[in-house]
Structures are given as structure tokens and as C-alpha cells.
Design an enzyme around this catalytic site. Structure first.
Site, PDB file in Angstrom:
ATOM      1  N   GLU A  54     -30.868 -55.834  10.262  1.00  0.00           N
ATOM      2  CA  GLU A  54     -31.198 -56.277   8.900  1.00  0.00           C
ATOM      3  C   GLU A  54     -29.974 -56.729   8.122  1.00  0.00           C
ATOM      4  OE1 GLU A  54     -32.247 -53.506  10.336  1.00  0.00           O
ATOM      5  OE2 GLU A  54     -34.383 -53.941  10.582  1.00  0.00           O
ATOM      6  N   HIS A 123     -40.982 -45.594   7.106  1.00  0.00           N
ATOM      7  CA  HIS A 123     -41.540 -46.946   6.977  1.00  0.00           C
ATOM      8  C   HIS A 123     -42.128 -47.189   5.588  1.00  0.00           C
ATOM      9  CE1 HIS A 123     -41.093 -47.186  11.308  1.00  0.00           C
ATOM     10  NE2 HIS A 123     -41.427 -48.464  11.260  1.00  0.00           N
TER      11      HIS A 123
END
Ligand SMILES: Cc1ncc(C[n+]2csc(CCOP(=O)(O)OP(=O)(O)O)c2C)c(N)n1
Lengths: 327, 320
Positions: A54, A123
Site C-alpha cells: 500500500e 479489515h
């Protein structure tokens, strides 16, 4: 009008913007695989899969944005933003200012957040306030498919980095989207329901919880106005203030935890600028200061429910001294 | 070299290095008089800056790190505007918003000076992606240290640049130190260049204190990036002659190490070569040094006479 999910609305927005402007491109982990129609329509130069990294996804977006492209990057789940904080906060958010305006960062960071999929804390984490707190960034968190489309188009056309949070529970819920150009300017809240006695202020999925609560309140003879903030930064202060000056009461509702959350900002705004109009204290109903649990009943308990909103609003209207936040 | 620009002569290289040294000496002088912002100088690394930047074309772009003055000056930055930026004046390249550590100069193709170690590595693939998709011949040069190479983002950056065929010339200035830590404490092996092989990338290690050698290596490396539109890693083996930042402190450094490297000073080496070959006389050298110093005096006068930004501009330019 056509019926589509928020997920489809987002895709449509990106596709339309890619048609309109050759500088728009999209990349992320599995973007080219999962959005195959985009790949088919625009080819592998403009729709790209990336490594599972990321930091470099966000940094590449920032570098590309500074030099003429308009990237949309999908960072999947909001907790993964932690890997990209440096690039989003220190580079995309600051370099326009630090360079004395030499570079702009027209980029969109798309990410999923919120309960509904029982995916658990690594998550699911409502981090929107972190980015509201960071200069140079804008933050949106829509509640309807039409707004997903209209706000995504506005985010892509904006010259600043925009964090675009998708509340997971809303992803596959169908809703009406107008035909033709749908465009929702950043920084404009929506009044979802008009009312006179109490204002329910929210964003993302808890807007729908507020609307359900307003129905119940109406049955009980209490008139509630519901405001959907849609954009958390810039915040539409005028709409919030006008509503609460009218109703004199406010309940602020969000799933993210309370301390230093967006609700704290709205509450402070009301105490600074609408104090004379307030007939009762402002109440916040929020998620707890806890990681998001996975188990479905716990996940539901994490999220403010309509009953609690009805109770808070009723107590405010009755001027009960027992009004207290749930967390 | 670029058809429109002749290759720099050895005298050009020396002149450029002398200007960088004179700039850093001016910074040091300001410090000694103090108060003055903290600055990371690039004394000792002039050959890398001048050698690499002289190999670039006008439309190439540069990202660099906190030790960027040499790169900016070699690229033609006006020392007055650089100093003004360091001093927080409105005439600086970034209107006094950046200070010493984040200077960018769009007109020179300098996209970023990152003081987040590794920040330049994270943005480089994106800048190169713009080059690829928007056309043009230019390449992107990313300067970073051996410290940055030990971060995850270095590996993410090289991997993505290689997988996506991006025209990035990565230039690692291995100056032996990572702030207050010697690279031997934190790094496997001595060199960064071999790591490139894992990413399917060619690499080269060059004596970073030999300006001519750097120019030659960088010209070759840049030509390869231009021709293949693929990344390349060039490692310059050099030394940070002053402390990590001003005020200068090297009390934690082995004196023998300092002596070894001072004996390889890049400016002295080129001067000796030019004197030995007769290309330069003692007087000519003195004149070059005096020119460089005079330019920095003028720069300092410009910067000190420049106004500070008006406080009313505090929040201007955060958003577009
Ligand atoms: C992310 C980050 N961590 C730590 C620092 C503090 N710091 C500034 S420069 C530096 C050393 C960098 O070493 P290297 O990359 O080898 O570059 P050099 O200073 O040797 O040119 C450190 C640790 C920083 N600026 N950014």
C-alpha cells in the site's frame, strides 16, 4: 432512474471519468482483475494491478498526481491505510503547501470501512477522522448509490487528494441513481428528511439508521430532521447550523469511536456557533473505543442502533436530565 | 549527451563543485553566527551531484532527499533563492513554506526534496508513470541514501518500477552514514547495487568522489534508462564529510575514517588532475574559487535582504 448498488455506481463514475479525461487511471491490488470491464474498456496502461504494497501504491499515486495524471487507487480495507499513511499524509497532503503551490495532488484513495461483513478489526476500522485531521486532504463518506457516483466524480475532478470511504454495509444495497450526469459537489450536506424538533446528524450507513429512527419518532409525534454530511472535509457547517438553529436540538450519530471523532467536531461547532439556539445538550451516539469485533451480534452492538437514537431524541425533546451517551 | 548540450568539460565539473562547496560553507558560516535553521550539508558529495546531474537532459525530472543542495545547484538552481528558502523568506523557491528540507523547483524539474527518508523513493514510480503515459523522452532520477535503501519502501519502489517498466534512474549515495549510525551496524554487506539484481535491474557502483567517473557512469546509466525505458540502479561510493546536520559534530566518528576520506576529497582530486595536466593554473584555480565565493556572497545578500512571508498567508495554498 436506474437501480444499482453503490459498488456499481462507483464503477460507473470511474468509467465515465476515464472516458471524459485521458489522465484518469486506476490501480490497486486486483483492480484490473475485479474491474475487468474497466480493463476491457481502457486497457492495461490505465487499469493496473499492483503488488500488495500500500505504501508504494499511494506514493506512486502521489508522484503521478504531481506530474499530470489523475489516479484513483483502491487500497481495499481501511486498516491497510496504516501502511500508506506516510504517502497520503506527509506527501499528498502536505507537498502542495510545502512547495509554495508548485504541485497539486489530484488523486482519490478509495477504501472500505465499517461493520456489516463481519470481517473483524484488521479489515474494519472507521479511520475517517484521522484524515479529517490532516491538512491538505478531503474526506467523503457517502450513504446512497447516487451519492457514491456523484461524489466519486467530484473527487476525481478535484485538484486535491480525496479519501473516499465506502461503508461496507452499503456496497451491495441497491438504490436509485438518476440517468445522465450525476455530480455531487464536495462539501455539501444533504437534508434527507425535514423536521422541526430535533436534528439527527450522521453520514454513511448510520444515516439510514437515523432515517428509521425519524420514522419511529414521527409515529410518536416528534418531528426529526435528518442531515447526511456526505463530505466530512470540507464540512458543510452552514447546513448543520441552519438546521439546529431551527430545531434547537441535535443528536450526532456515527460508527467511528467517539473521542476526537467527527461528532466531536460537529458538537463543538454547535456549542461555538449555535449555543443560543440550543434547547438541550448535544448528544453523540457512536461506536465504542474498541477494535471492531467479528461476531455478527457484537458487530451490530458496535454500531449505533435506531432504538438508541429514538430514545436520545425523545429525551432531548422532553428535556429529560437523564440524557447520556451510550458509550 | 543531449544533442543540444555539449558535454561538460572537466573545468565545468570543477566550477560546479566549487559552487556547491561555497554554498555549504556559507551555510556553515551562518550557523556559526547563529541562530540558523538546522541543515544537512552535502560537503564531500559534490562529485555525485555534479556528475549525475550533468548527465541529465533539461526535461528529465529529479526527486531527492534532505541532502539536496548539491543536486539543486548542479541543476542550475539560483543560490540566492535556495538560501532564501532555507531562511524562510518569501523569495525562496517554495515561498518560504519548505525551509531547507523539502525544497522543490518545478522550473528545474526538481519535483521533491523529501525529508521523510524514503519519501522520494515512494513517489518516484508515479512521476515515471506520468512520463510513460503522457509521453516525452525524459527520465526520472531519484537520489537517496544507504539508510533509505534499508527501508521497505526502497524494495517496493524498485520492484514496482521494474514490473511496470518505468524510466527511473535510482542513484544511491552511499555516504557510509545513516544519521548517527554507521551503515555497518544496520546493513547486510557494503553495497546497495547488488540488491538491484533481485528486481531484474542492472546496476553499477562508481567511485562517488571522482566527478569524471560519476559523469561517465551516470551518462551510461541514463542512456540505458532512456533507451530501454527500464529502471537502473547506480551506487556512488562516497562520504559525508560533516556531521549529520549543522551544527557540525563528528565526535562519534573514528578519526582514521575521517582522515581516509578527507584524503579522497572530490574537489581536491579534480583540482590536482587539472593542475597536473596544465588545464588549470594555480591562479586560475584561485579565480574559480573566488568566483564561487563571490556568487555565494551575492546569494547571501539577496536572501538576507528578502522579506519574510506575511503571516496572513499562513494557510494559503494548503488546498488547490
Ligand atoms: C522516516 C524517517 N526516519 C528517520 C528520519 C531521521 N533521519 C533524517 S536523515 C536520516 C539518515 C538518512 O540516512 P541516509 O538515507 O543514508 O542518507 P544520508 O543522510 O546519509 O544522506 C535519518 C535517520 C527521517 N527524516 N525520516
Amino acid at each position: 432512474m436506474s437501480l444499482m448498488t453503490a459498488h456499481e455506481a462507483l464503477d460507473q463514475a470511474v468509467a465515465e471519468e476515464m472516458h471524459r479525461d485521458a489522465r484518469v487511471l486506476m490501480f490497486g491490488e486486483g483492480v484490473a482483475t475485479k474491474r475487468k470491464h474497466l480493463l476491457d474498456a481502457f486497457g492495461p496502461q490505465r487499469v493496473r494491478n499492483t503488488p500488495l504494497a500500500e505504501g508504494i501504491i499511494a506514493g506512486t499515486a502521489a508522484g503521478a498526481a504531481a506530474t499530470g495524471l489523475r489516479p484513483v487507487v483502491d487500497l481495499l480495507f481501511a486498516p491497510f491505510l496504516c501502511f500508506a499513511m506516510d504517502e497520503i499524509v506527509n506527501s499528498a497532503g502536505k507537498l502542495r503547501y510545502m512547495s509554495g503551490g508548485q504541485f497539486s495532488f489530484p488523486m482519490v484513495v478509495l477504501t472500505m470501512t465499517g461493520g456489516g461483513w463481519t470481517v473483524g478489526a484488521q479489515h474494519n476500522h472507521n479511520l475517517e477522522a484521522w484524515f479529517v485531521h490532516s491538512p491538505g486532504l478531503k474526506v467523503v463518506m457517502p450513504s446512497t448509490p447516487e451519492d457514491f457516483k456523484g461524489l466519486m466524480k467530484a473527487a476525481i475532478r478535484d485538484e486535491n487528494p480525496v479519501l473516499f470511504f465506502m461503508d461496507m454495509a452499503l456496497a451491495f444495497v441497491p438504490g436509485e441513481v438518476a440517468e445522465g450526469e450525476v455530480f455531487v459537489p464536495l462539501g455539501q450536506a444533504a437534508i434527507r428528511r425535514e423536521g422541526t424538533e430535533v436534528t439527527l446528524i450522521s453520514y454513511a450507513k448510520t444515516v439510514h439508521t437515523c432515517l428509521a429512527a425519524a420514522e419511529t419518532l414521527a409515529e410518536q409525534g416528534v418531528s426529526a430532521e435528518v442531515i447526511d454530511l456526505r463530505t466530512l472535509k470540507p464540512l458543510d457547517e452552514a447546513t448543520i447550523l441552519a438546521s439546529v438553529r431551527k430545531t434547537g436540538r441535535a443528536v450526532v450519530v456515527h460508527e467511528a469511536s467517539r473521542l476526537c471523532g467527527v461528532g466531536a467536531e460537529v458538537t463543538a461547532l454547535l456549542s461555538e456557533q449555535a449555543f443560543d439556539a440550543l434547547k438541550a445538550p448535544v448528544v453523540r451516539l457512536t461506536g465504542p473505543d474498541a477494535p471492531a469485533p467479528s461476531s455478527y451480534p457484537l458487530e451490530q452492538a458496535f454500531t449505533p442502533q435506531a432504538d438508541a437514537i429514538v430514545q436520545a431524541a425523545t429525551q432531548l425533546v422532553a428535556r429529560s436530565p437523564e440524557v447520556a451517551p451510550i458509550w | 549527451m543531449h544533442p543540444s548540450r555539449p558535454a561538460p568539460t572537466r573545468l565545468d565539473l570543477l566550477g560546479a563543485m566549487l559552487r556547491i562547496r561555497a554554498y555549504e560553507e556559507k551555510i556553515v558560516a551562518f550557523h556559526e553566527r547563529g541562530p540558523f535553521p538546522h541543515v544537512c550539508t552535502s560537503v564531500g558529495q559534490e562529485a555525485t551531484a555534479v556528475g549525475v546531474v550533468s548527465a541529465l537532459h533539461p526535461d528529465d525530472q529529479i526527486l531527492t532527499n534532505h541532502r539536496s543542495a548539491g543536486h539543486l545547484l548542479a541543476r542550475g538552481a539560483d543560490p540566492g533563492r535556495l538560501l532564501a528558502e532555507v531562511m524562510g523568506r518569501s523569495t525562496g523557491y517554495c515561498k518560504g513554506r519548505s525551509g531547507t528540507l523539502h525544497i522543490s523547483a518545478k522550473e528545474l524539474g526538481v519535483i521533491l526534496t523529501s525529508t521523510i527518508v524514503g519519501g522520494e523513493l515512494s513517489l518516484a514510480p508515479g512521476v515515471a508513470l506520468s512520463r510513460s503515459l503522457l509521453g516525452g523522452e525524459g527520465i526520472v532520477v531519484c537520489f537517496f541514501g544507504d539508510g533509505a535503501a534499508c527501508e521497505g519502501i526502497f524494495h517496493e519502489s524498485l520492484n514496482l518500477a521494474s514490473v511496470w517498466n518505468l524510466p527511473v534512474l535510482y542513484v544511491c549515495e552511499n555516504n557510509q552514514w545513516q544519521a548517527f549510525v554507521h551503515r555497518k551496524e544496520t546493513m547486510v554487506g557494503d553495497h546497495i547495487a547488488p540488491w538491484a539484481a533481485s528486481y531484474g535491474m542492472d546496476s553499477l557502483t562508481v567511485d562517488g568522489n571522482d566527478a569524471e567517473a560519476v559523469l561517465e557512469a551516470a551518462t551510461r546509466a541514463a542512456a540505458q534508462v532512456r533507451a530501454t525505458r527500464r529502471p537502473f540502479l547506480l551506487e556512488a561510493w562516497t562520504y559525508r564529510q560533516r556531521g549529520h546536520m549543522e551544527p557540525h559534530d563528528q565526535s562519534y566518528v573514528d578519526p582514521a575514517e575521517i582522515q581516509t576520506w578527507l584524503a579522497k576529497d572530490p574537489i581536491a582530486r579534480l583540482e590536482e588532475r587539472l593542475l597536473a595536466s596544465g588545464e588549470l593554473t594555480r591562479e586560475g584555480l584561485e579565480a574559480l574559487r573566488a568566483d564561487a565565493r563571490a556568487a555565494m556572497e551575492a546569494a547571501a545578500d539577496f536572501a538576507t535582504a528578502s522579506p519574510y512571508p506575511d503571516p496572513s498567508e499562513l494557510t494559503a495554498g494548503v488546498y488547490a
